[in-house]
Design a protein around this motif. Structure first.
Motif, PDB file in Angstrom:
ATOM      1  N   VAL A 122      -5.648 -14.529  -3.408  1.00 46.33           N
ATOM      2  CA  VAL A 122      -6.769 -15.212  -4.191  1.00 46.33           C
ATOM      3  C   VAL A 122      -7.278 -14.107  -5.287  1.00 46.33           C
ATOM      4  O   VAL A 122      -7.100 -12.801  -5.347  1.00 46.33           O
ATOM      5  CB  VAL A 122      -7.747 -16.316  -3.810  1.00 46.33           C
ATOM      6  CG1 VAL A 122      -6.793 -16.947  -2.398  1.00 46.33           C
ATOM      7  CG2 VAL A 122      -8.372 -14.774  -2.445  1.00 46.33           C
ATOM      8  N   GLN A 123      -8.271 -14.567  -6.374  1.00 46.61           N
ATOM      9  CA  GLN A 123      -8.653 -13.883  -7.090  1.00 46.61           C
ATOM     10  C   GLN A 123     -10.000 -13.725  -6.530  1.00 46.61           C
ATOM     11  O   GLN A 123     -10.011 -15.028  -5.411  1.00 46.61           O
ATOM     12  CB  GLN A 123      -8.658 -14.253  -8.445  1.00 46.61           C
ATOM     13  CG  GLN A 123      -7.284 -14.456  -9.407  1.00 46.61           C
ATOM     14  CD  GLN A 123      -7.543 -15.006 -10.682  1.00 46.61           C
ATOM     15  OE1 GLN A 123      -7.577 -15.920 -11.462  1.00 46.61           O
ATOM     16  NE2 GLN A 123      -6.579 -14.174 -11.666  1.00 46.61           N
ATOM     17  N   PRO A 124     -11.178 -12.968  -6.665  1.00 51.25           N
ATOM     18  CA  PRO A 124     -12.176 -12.713  -5.964  1.00 51.25           C
ATOM     19  C   PRO A 124     -13.235 -13.737  -6.114  1.00 51.25           C
ATOM     20  O   PRO A 124     -13.507 -14.055  -5.041  1.00 51.25           O
ATOM     21  CB  PRO A 124     -12.725 -11.079  -6.490  1.00 51.25           C
ATOM     22  CG  PRO A 124     -11.977 -11.346  -8.042  1.00 51.25           C
ATOM     23  CD  PRO A 124     -10.805 -11.331  -8.308  1.00 51.25           C
ATOM     24  N   GLY A 125     -13.285 -14.844  -7.188  1.00 47.80           N
ATOM     25  CA  GLY A 125     -13.660 -15.374  -7.791  1.00 47.80           C
ATOM     26  C   GLY A 125     -14.067 -17.036  -6.954  1.00 47.80           C
ATOM     27  O   GLY A 125     -14.415 -17.333  -7.107  1.00 47.80           O
ATOM     28  N   ALA A 151     -19.992 -22.055  -1.546  1.00 48.05           N
ATOM     29  CA  ALA A 151     -20.537 -21.285  -2.329  1.00 48.05           C
ATOM     30  C   ALA A 151     -19.787 -19.828  -2.906  1.00 48.05           C
ATOM     31  O   ALA A 151     -19.687 -19.377  -3.995  1.00 48.05           O
ATOM     32  CB  ALA A 151     -21.589 -21.190  -3.115  1.00 48.05           C
ATOM     33  N   CYS A 152     -20.460 -19.310  -1.771  1.00 47.80           N
ATOM     34  CA  CYS A 152     -20.055 -17.595  -2.419  1.00 47.80           C
ATOM     35  C   CYS A 152     -18.230 -17.188  -1.954  1.00 47.80           C
ATOM     36  O   CYS A 152     -17.212 -18.049  -1.349  1.00 47.80           O
ATOM     37  CB  CYS A 152     -20.195 -17.141  -0.298  1.00 47.80           C
ATOM     38  SG  CYS A 152     -19.704 -17.317   1.165  1.00 47.80           S
ATOM     39  N   SER A 153     -17.770 -15.796  -2.844  1.00 47.69           N
ATOM     40  CA  SER A 153     -17.014 -15.912  -3.018  1.00 47.69           C
ATOM     41  C   SER A 153     -16.423 -15.118  -2.406  1.00 47.69           C
ATOM     42  O   SER A 153     -16.655 -14.170  -1.548  1.00 47.69           O
ATOM     43  CB  SER A 153     -16.636 -14.861  -4.531  1.00 47.69           C
ATOM     44  OG  SER A 153     -17.329 -14.367  -4.626  1.00 47.69           O
ATOM     45  N   ILE A 154     -14.455 -15.125  -2.289  1.00 46.58           N
ATOM     46  CA  ILE A 154     -14.314 -14.085  -1.184  1.00 46.58           C
ATOM     47  C   ILE A 154     -13.895 -12.557  -2.282  1.00 46.58           C
ATOM     48  O   ILE A 154     -14.620 -11.981  -0.845  1.00 46.58           O
ATOM     49  CB  ILE A 154     -12.325 -14.560  -2.154  1.00 46.58           C
ATOM     50  CG1 ILE A 154     -12.361 -15.229  -0.342  1.00 46.58           C
ATOM     51  CG2 ILE A 154     -11.595 -13.416  -0.982  1.00 46.58           C
ATOM     52  CD1 ILE A 154     -11.947 -15.537   0.793  1.00 46.58           C
ATOM     53  N   GLY A 155     -14.257 -12.401  -2.891  1.00 47.19           N
ATOM     54  CA  GLY A 155     -15.092 -10.888  -3.032  1.00 47.19           C
ATOM     55  C   GLY A 155     -16.075 -10.229  -3.066  1.00 47.19           C
ATOM     56  O   GLY A 155     -16.081  -9.392  -1.818  1.00 47.19           O
ATOM     57  N   GLY A 156     -17.115 -11.340  -3.096  1.00 45.07           N
ATOM     58  CA  GLY A 156     -18.145 -11.260  -2.303  1.00 45.07           C
ATOM     59  C   GLY A 156     -18.121 -10.870  -0.667  1.00 45.07           C
ATOM     60  O   GLY A 156     -18.498  -9.786   0.432  1.00 45.07           O
ATOM     61  N   ASN A 157     -17.441 -11.646  -0.022  1.00 43.78           N
ATOM     62  CA  ASN A 157     -16.737 -11.992   1.178  1.00 43.78           C
ATOM     63  C   ASN A 157     -16.846  -9.737   1.184  1.00 43.78           C
ATOM     64  O   ASN A 157     -17.498  -9.408   2.401  1.00 43.78           O
ATOM     65  CB  ASN A 157     -15.872 -12.596   1.934  1.00 43.78           C
ATOM     66  CG  ASN A 157     -16.641 -14.147   1.619  1.00 43.78           C
ATOM     67  OD1 ASN A 157     -15.891 -14.921   1.500  1.00 43.78           O
ATOM     68  ND2 ASN A 157     -17.582 -13.940   1.225  1.00 43.78           N
ATOM     69  N   VAL A 158     -15.091  -9.941   0.555  1.00 42.75           N
ATOM     70  CA  VAL A 158     -14.742  -8.768   1.170  1.00 42.75           C
ATOM     71  C   VAL A 158     -15.966  -7.234   0.706  1.00 42.75           C
ATOM     72  O   VAL A 158     -15.890  -5.707   1.806  1.00 42.75           O
ATOM     73  CB  VAL A 158     -13.687  -7.815  -0.323  1.00 42.75           C
ATOM     74  CG1 VAL A 158     -13.291  -6.669  -0.045  1.00 42.75           C
ATOM     75  CG2 VAL A 158     -12.837  -9.512   0.355  1.00 42.75           C
TER      76      VAL A 158
END
Lengths: 497, 405
Positions: A122-125, A151-158
């Motif tokens: 996926v893309q980070p957003g 709401a939270c993004s995968i990029g933020g999770n990383v």
């Protein structure tokens, strides 16, 4: 705001107009926000006590644009704060007045679902929940499930190495990640890992996960997906005192049971959430446990028996086993509404995040009560008991003079207590600006300098998200020196080993 | 060059020695029990840092699921201790000693983590690095630092613990580590399917791993490798074996074995291995020496699991034979020790987006072929800059991961 941030660079502020002109040549006009009203939307993340307006907000849509923007910033010495969905609780996406805020919200596509290799790129957003939803019909899910998962993004999770309620059995973000593409401050895109297990070379995946936007800008993420369990069961266990509840947690684990989730709420959390959600929680308890078990039906049934027996041996005053999916959901209803429930009884609340050894639980909660009294602010405790991750919610009123400062002081005392009993400053929210100045309670100066040398390898000019994580910023040139005095070497006489 | 051996008794002495070595830019080879010295490029160093003095479990708290040990504590000692409380290292550390011409049972916790080596349960439980919670490290700057802690959930500063795992002693010397431990399974069974091709086996393993039946391992041994098994069912079958393992409470294992038998019977005739035979089979898969035989060069490929069949078939065209673990995501193979075949092995890994490691080879081949998969320039440069931060004088295991580095 009581927080000291890096001194703004006057040269950058003076040259703002020409720099914005150069940015406009890279991204479409709609993706460059520079007016005060537009910037206001981005002035804080979910740690809303701290706010600042960035120089500009840039919303790139391609990896090429990310790369060009970073190169331009490097050339002009402009700081960069990356941001996903802005749901972070430690202020990691707090803007800098002399830096751009780089929003990854437009990177919102699921690029590939690969069932044979059980992974999704996926893309980070893309939001955390969207990953699970995309593969749900095929019987899969993505395991980490932070409470902000809508709401939270995968990029933020990383960036924050996010967890959730199921980490004890299924791990946090770093354990569920296969590959990343990351753009460095110099504009280079670097790929790490892929669809295979164990990347080659140094574990850059490991060091980038939880690096809080200080090492690079994540532009692509590959995560592993898991088959959904056959069945899920849950028990609701109430106790007349904290020590018995803590003892029950320890004995479940020691008995060899690894629950899918093991959550605890203290008396004030039970009351607040029951008033708010009418989940049907017993109100005569000092502590309430939700124990979730998943797997084959036969296993869930047997482990539920074992947990029930342990709870009774620990003098549980309430023991309920969910007889239906509906009842299981009701067990969770109160726990999952803990934040809004506290929002209802207090004008503001501040969510703390520390981890402690499970065995110190009742001691920590008892001492936490005393700290709450000392600072004159109420605390509601929800707790990922299975993995020792504590989330005290400090109740305060931002409109009341001195309340925020009191909340900050109480938070610092609580986190210092976590470290003192052998725990850590953050379990899943990150250090950000929030816990930055407490890093010295956990690490020596040498530890922190070595961490910053890793940053120097990625971002030698220190332009990516400065002012976060590290209490003292050292220049990379200074960190590179080795202080050796030839004259007084420790081993003129080596053979003594 | 004969190296002088230095055997410090504690972390402070390791630190002091490294400070001394760094000041004189004296290269140091780092050795735990030395069982993996043949893995990686040979290190040319005037000093050998023997860590065997840093041994022993410091602390084990069963209810906290954590164990702390000095770096050179033997895995065997840790596993024996954990057994007493019904626990284990869930990543199933392999014993590569015999594969590399050393004695069995001597590998150390620090060595396993420094090389990030994981066994068949990797597919479910994660890698060695996923179980490393915290480390104390003596850096090439002669400083003793720590990272992580003794708790599972932790986002407090960069995860240098993971960076240490798989760095082969080139960034720092582990002196003490804390690892996550987990309950051992009460019961284990293995479902076997005979006679599948590698491609068919990958489909079958994929189906098992995508099912909710919680397989904790999935491997495929083609006929030649199966014939080397000391497990009679496998060695005497005259056919390939595809194996899926389930572990857990007895009632659950029975239910899941039944479900997996049903699922796998669509792929071929199904058999079962119980207790003793199941344990022996997975130890062979884990430790590699048995199924790989006496090939001159032994390679390990990390690839996307669904590519396992295609990679084994592709390798066969070059006279390379091997077996699959991790549901197809890990290929172990034996190959002729030539540059041409080595290039073909690397090409297979590249074609599927993975990487290939030359685990065992005659010295001459390692002179000509990099042990670790060559990296793109940008990532290699990043790795060197990270290395400079930990070991600016380049004294720690120089050349172990890449010659001339």
């Amino acid at each position: 705001m009581t927080l000291a941030m890096p001194k703004p660079d006057d040269r950058v502020l003076e040259n703002r107009d020409s720099f914005l002109g150069a940015l406009a040549a890279i991204v479409p006009a709609d993706n460059l926000i520079a007016d005060p009203v537009g910037l206001k939307t981005y002035e804080c993340d979910a740690l809303s006590a701290y706010r600042a307006l960035p120089l500009a907000v840039v919303l790139p849509e391609t990896v090429g644009e990310v790369s060009e923007v970073l190169k331009l910033c490097l050339e002009h010495g402009v700081k960069v704060v990356p941001r996903g969905s802005g749901t972070g609780l430690s202020g990691g996406a707090l803007p800098l007045v002399d830096g751009i805020l780089l929003g990854l919200g437009k990177f919102n596509r699921i690029l590939e679902i690969d069932y044979p290799n059980r992974c999704v790129t996926v893309q980070p957003g893309v939001t955390n929940l969207a990953v699970s939803q995309a593969v749900s019909a095929a019987g899969f899910y993505y395991a980490p499930d932070p409470s902000s998962q809508i709401a939270c993004s995968i990029g933020g999770n990383v960036a924050e190495n996010s967890g959730g309620v199921h980490c004890l059995k299924y791990g946090v973000t770093t354990n569920n990640l296969l590959g990343l593409e990351v753009v460095l401050m110099n504009g280079d895109a670097v790929r790490v890992g892929g669809k295979h297990m164990d990347p080659d070379g140094y574990d850059l995946l490991g060091v980038l996960t939880g690096s809080e936007g200080l090492l690079g800008v994540i532009t692509e993420v590959t995560v592993r997906i898991l088959p959904k369990p056959d069945s899920v069961g849950a028990l609701l266990l109430g106790f007349a005192d904290l020590a018995s509840a803590g003892d029950c947690v320890a004995r479940i684990i020691a008995d060899g049971v690894i629950p899918a989730g093991l959550e605890m709420m203290d008396r004030s959390a039970v009351r607040a959430t029951e008033d708010y959600s009418k989940a049907g929680y017993p109100l005569d308890v000092e502590a309430l446990l939700i124990c979730e078990l998943d797997g084959p039906e036969a296993e869930v049934a047997e482990l539920s028996e074992r947990v029930e027996a342990i709870a009774r041996a620990c003098r549980a005053t309430t023991v309920r086993r969910a007889r239906s999916e509906d009842e299981r959901q009701r067990f969770w209803l109160g726990r999952k509404s803990a934040f809004p429930a506290v929002g209802k009884i207090s004008p503001d609340y501040y969510c703390i995040d520390g981890t402690i050894p499970r065995g110190r639980l009742s001691e920590v909660l008892t001492r936490l009560d005393a700290l709450s009294e000392k600072h004159g602010l109420g605390v509601v405790n929800v707790f990922h008991a299975g993995d020792g991750n504590l989330h005290p919610l400090i109740m305060y009123d931002a409109a009341r003079d001195g309340d925020l400062e009191k909340a900050e002081a109480l938070a610092a005392d609580i986190l210092t207590l976590c470290v003192e009993v052998g725990g850590v400053l953050s379990g899943e929210h990150g250090i950000g600006v929030e816990k930055r100045d407490l890093m010295g309670t956990m690490f020596t100066a040498a530890d922190l300098k070595q961490q910053q040398r890793v940053k120097c390898a990625f971002d030698p000019d220190g332009l990516l998200n400065p002012g976060k994580v590290f209490p003292v910023l050292h220049r990379c040139a200074e960190l590179g020196h080795m202080h050796v005095h030839k004259g007084d070497l420790p081993f003129p006489d080596l053979p003594r080993f | 060059m004969t190296a002088q051996t230095v055997r410090p008794g504690d972390a402070a002495a390791v630190r002091e020695f490294l400070a001394w070595a760094a000041a004189g830019k004296a290269p140091v080879e780092i050795v735990g029990a030395g069982t993996k010295r043949a893995f990686g490029h040979a290190v040319e160093a005037g000093y050998r840092l023997d860590l065997s003095g840093l041994s022993g479990v410091v602390d084990h708290e069963p209810a906290e699921l954590v164990l702390t040990a000095r770096a050179a504590t033997p895995i065997a000692e840790i596993e024996a201790l954990l057994r007493q409380s019904g626990q284990r290292l869930a990543f199933e550390p392999p014993d590569l000693g015999p594969l590399l011409g050393e004695a069995a049972g001597r590998a150390t916790l620090g060595g396993i983590l420094a090389c990030n080596l994981s066994g068949p349960r990797r597919v479910r439980a994660g890698a060695a690095r996923d179980h490393a919670l915290g480390v104390e490290v003596a850096t090439g700057r002669g400083e003793l630092i720590k990272s992580g802690g003794r708790v599972v959930k932790n986002v407090s500063g960069y995860d240098l613990t993971k960076l240490m795992c798989g760095s082969w002693g080139t960034l720092g010397v582990l002196t003490r580590v804390s690892v996550k431990v987990l309950p051992a399974a009460e019961k284990t069974r293995t479902v076997l399917v005979a006679g599948l091709s590698p491609g068919e086996a990958c489909d079958a393993m994929g189906a098992a791993l995508a099912s909710p039946h919680e397989a904790t391992a999935a491997a495929h041994v083609p006929e030649a490798a199966a014939a080397r098994s000391s497990v009679a069912y496998v060695g005497g079958a005259g056919a390939s074996a595809t194996a899926v393992r389930v572990e857990g409470p007895p009632v659950s294992v029975a239910a899941r074995t039944e479900a997996l038998r049903g699922l796998l019977s669509a792929h071929g005739a199904v058999e079962e291995l119980h207790g003793h035979n199941s344990g022996r089979f997975w130890r062979e898969i884990r430790d590699v020496a048995g199924p790989i035989g006496d090939a001159d060069a032994v390679w390990r490929l990390h690839i996307p699991p669904a590519s396992g069949g295609a990679v084994l078939d592709g390798l066969a065209e070059h006279g390379v034979e091997g077996y699959l673990d991790w549901g197809g995501g890990l290929v172990w193979c034996g190959a002729p020790a030539t540059r041409a075949v080595s290039a073909a092995v690397r090409a297979q890994a590249d074609a599927h987006g993975g990487h290939a490691t030359l685990v065992r080879a005659p010295g001459a081949l390692k002179e000509a072929v990099p042990v670790f998969h060559p990296q793109p320039a940008g990532r290699a440069a990043l790795g060197r800059r990270i290395g400079d931060g930990f070991d600016p004088a380049g004294i720690l295991n120089p050349g172990r991961m890449a010659r001339g580095a």
